[in-house]
Design an enzyme around this catalytic site. Structure first.
Site, PDB file in Angstrom:
ATOM      1  N   HIS A  95       0.851  -1.188   0.000  1.00 46.20           N
ATOM      2  CA  HIS A  95       0.000   0.000   0.000  1.00 46.20           C
ATOM      3  C   HIS A  95       0.889   1.241   0.000  1.00 46.20           C
ATOM      4  O   HIS A  95       1.848   1.308   0.774  1.00 46.20           O
ATOM      5  CB  HIS A  95      -0.903  -0.002   1.240  1.00 46.20           C
ATOM      6  CG  HIS A  95      -1.848   1.144   1.275  1.00 46.20           C
ATOM      7  ND1 HIS A  95      -2.950   1.223   0.440  1.00 46.20           N
ATOM      8  CD2 HIS A  95      -1.847   2.277   2.007  1.00 46.20           C
ATOM      9  CE1 HIS A  95      -3.600   2.351   0.685  1.00 46.20           C
ATOM     10  NE2 HIS A  95      -2.940   3.008   1.626  1.00 46.20           N
ATOM     11  N   GLU A 160       8.989   1.015  -3.523  1.00 38.11           N
ATOM     12  CA  GLU A 160       8.061  -0.112  -3.523  1.00 38.11           C
ATOM     13  C   GLU A 160       8.649  -1.310  -4.253  1.00 38.11           C
ATOM     14  O   GLU A 160       8.486  -2.456  -3.821  1.00 38.11           O
ATOM     15  CB  GLU A 160       6.728   0.284  -4.184  1.00 38.11           C
ATOM     16  CG  GLU A 160       5.897   1.239  -3.363  1.00 38.11           C
ATOM     17  CD  GLU A 160       4.616   1.611  -4.076  1.00 38.11           C
ATOM     18  OE1 GLU A 160       3.606   0.919  -3.856  1.00 38.11           O
ATOM     19  OE2 GLU A 160       4.637   2.588  -4.854  1.00 38.11           O
TER      20      GLU A 160
END
Length: 194
Positions: A95, A160
């Site tokens: 997320h 990420e």
């Protein structure tokens, strides 16, 4: 998804990506997977009148590949509690915020509007409560003066792509456990190949 596949291959993980499944036939990851010899499938949510029916078919499609871990990557659908429960303790999500801050959508906008000086990404086990599962790992980056939604998102994507494969590898190596709702990382456990 591409970062996970590339890391698995480059680092010679004792695991492999067995399938890439999307709810969108035009997802670029499907082409990438096919080019790398990974099975693909499309389960289009628009083909099912209810979320429960979609999740049932999705679950059946996933289970046909017998994965040890389900990795959500760019999958922007809220999953039903029975689906999530079926994969409890073996489904990860990434997320784009430092959870518990900013669950849901528009995280970069929220981070900038909040005036926070740090933003980041969180890998967590999926639970029925949206973006509230036990946290595996986080990557933190500063919010820079003049940052825009695009500049923040671009800088975070780099983090990420490093964070998610590392977290997945911890799972593969048996180094993650959930104890009293929190993730414990066992740094002593090592994986040996036979």
């Amino acid at each position: 998804m591409e970062a996970v596949v590339r890391a698995a291959q480059a680092e010679q993980w004792p695991a492999r990506v067995v399938a890439v499944i999307s709810n969108r036939a035009d997802a670029k990851g499907l082409d990438f997977a096919a080019e790398h010899g990974i099975a693909t499938a499309v389960v289009a949510n628009k083909d099912y009148p209810t979320r429960a029916e979609f999740d049932a078919v999705l679950q059946s499609t996933i289970d046909a590949h017998a994965p040890d871990l389900v990795v959500l990557a760019g999958f922007m659908r809220i999953l039903t509690a029975p689906f999530v429960e079926h994969y409890a303790g073996r489904m990860l999500n990434i997320h784009p915020s430092l959870l518990p801050d900013f669950p849901g959508l528009h995280t970069h906008e929220q981070a900038l509007a909040s005036g926070k000086t740090e933003h980041g990404a969180t890998v967590h086990f999926v639970t029925a409560e949206l973006d509230h599962g036990p946290i595996v790992a986080q990557a933190v980056l500063p919010v820079l003066p003049g940052d825009t939604v695009d500049s923040l998102a671009t800088r975070l994507l780099v983090e990420e792509h490093l964070l998610y494969p590392r977290a997945i590898r911890l799972f593969i190596e048996g180094k993650l456990s959930i104890e009293q709702g929190k993730v414990r990382v066992d740094t002593q456990q090592t994986f040996t190949q036979e």
